[in-house]
Scaffold this active site. Structure first.
Site, PDB file in Angstrom:
ATOM      1  N   GLN A   1       0.803  -1.324   0.174  1.00 44.47           N
ATOM      2  CA  GLN A   1       0.085   0.040   0.132  1.00 44.47           C
ATOM      3  C   GLN A   1       0.928   1.280  -0.105  1.00 44.47           C
ATOM      4  O   GLN A   1       1.367   1.926   1.099  1.00 44.47           O
ATOM      5  CB  GLN A   1      -0.821   0.034   1.228  1.00 44.47           C
ATOM      6  CG  GLN A   1      -1.895   1.010   1.146  1.00 44.47           C
ATOM      7  CD  GLN A   1      -3.131   1.076   2.090  1.00 44.47           C
ATOM      8  OE1 GLN A   1      -3.422  -0.168   2.975  1.00 44.47           O
ATOM      9  NE2 GLN A   1      -3.992   2.157   2.254  1.00 44.47           N
ATOM     10  N   PHE A   2       1.178   1.776  -1.197  1.00 40.37           N
ATOM     11  CA  PHE A   2       2.195   2.960  -1.119  1.00 40.37           C
ATOM     12  C   PHE A   2       1.388   4.369  -0.534  1.00 40.37           C
ATOM     13  O   PHE A   2       2.086   4.952  -0.403  1.00 40.37           O
ATOM     14  CB  PHE A   2       2.498   3.337  -2.836  1.00 40.37           C
ATOM     15  CG  PHE A   2       1.464   3.721  -3.739  1.00 40.37           C
ATOM     16  CD1 PHE A   2       1.216   5.080  -3.797  1.00 40.37           C
ATOM     17  CD2 PHE A   2       0.423   3.121  -4.427  1.00 40.37           C
ATOM     18  CE1 PHE A   2       0.198   5.639  -4.527  1.00 40.37           C
ATOM     19  CE2 PHE A   2      -0.825   3.459  -5.125  1.00 40.37           C
ATOM     20  CZ  PHE A   2      -0.781   4.883  -5.137  1.00 40.37           C
ATOM     21  N   THR A   3      -0.063   4.310  -0.443  1.00 40.30           N
ATOM     22  CA  THR A   3      -0.698   5.287   0.079  1.00 40.30           C
ATOM     23  C   THR A   3      -0.084   5.577   1.497  1.00 40.30           C
ATOM     24  O   THR A   3      -0.541   6.583   2.147  1.00 40.30           O
ATOM     25  CB  THR A   3      -1.948   5.247  -0.088  1.00 40.30           C
ATOM     26  OG1 THR A   3      -2.644   4.088   0.646  1.00 40.30           O
ATOM     27  CG2 THR A   3      -2.588   5.257  -1.551  1.00 40.30           C
TER      28      THR A   3
END
Length: 148
Positions: free
Chosen positions: A78-80
């Site tokens: 999850q790059f967010t």
């Protein structure tokens, strides 16, 4: 590197209406990789994650780890987790690792976790994933490599 660790009684991840990862009791872990993360950082994070004692013992104290309760892991990229919301209302993700490096690091983390935990499930890097979980507690911990 950032891990959002959620103690769950069950969790699953679906891609294109197909379950690609599913666990019972254990941890659902959202994994964010920064551009400057290394395997050495990942090793420290994995060790901390896999040895975390946040399950209740017979006295209701959080003294038990994954191995004590035969818990499983569901690992989701999850790059967010590296969203920068300082300016405006649209987050910037420039602090997140580039996709090639982040995917390699994510796969490395999965392999390292398998050394500690018998059941390790995962999502699909870069896919549009639907994640379902039943958070037990709720119990959620943010583990940031800059704080280790």
């Amino acid at each position: 590197m950032r891990f959002v660790i959620q103690r769950v009684t069950e969790a699953s991840v679906t891609v294109d209406n197909k379950i690609v990862g599913q666990i019972g009791k254990g941890f659902l872990v959202l994994i964010g990789v920064a551009e400057d993360d290394t395997k050495e950082i990942a090793d420290k994070m994995v060790k901390k994650l896999c040895n975390m004692r946040i399950f209740d013992d017979e006295n209701g104290k959080t003294n038990l780890g994954l191995s004590d309760v035969e818990g499983h892991l569901l690992l989701i990229s999850q790059f967010t987790l590296y969203a920068d919301c300082k300016k405006g209302n649209r987050p910037s993700f420039t602090k997140a690792g580039n996709p090639k490096m982040a995917n390699e690091m994510y796969e490395y983390i999965i392999q390292q976790c398998k050394k500690f935990v018998s059941v390790v499930e995962k999502g699909i890097f870069g896919a549009d994933m639907k994640v379902q979980l039943l958070n037990d507690g709720p119990f959620t911990i943010l583990l940031d490599s800059e704080e280790l």
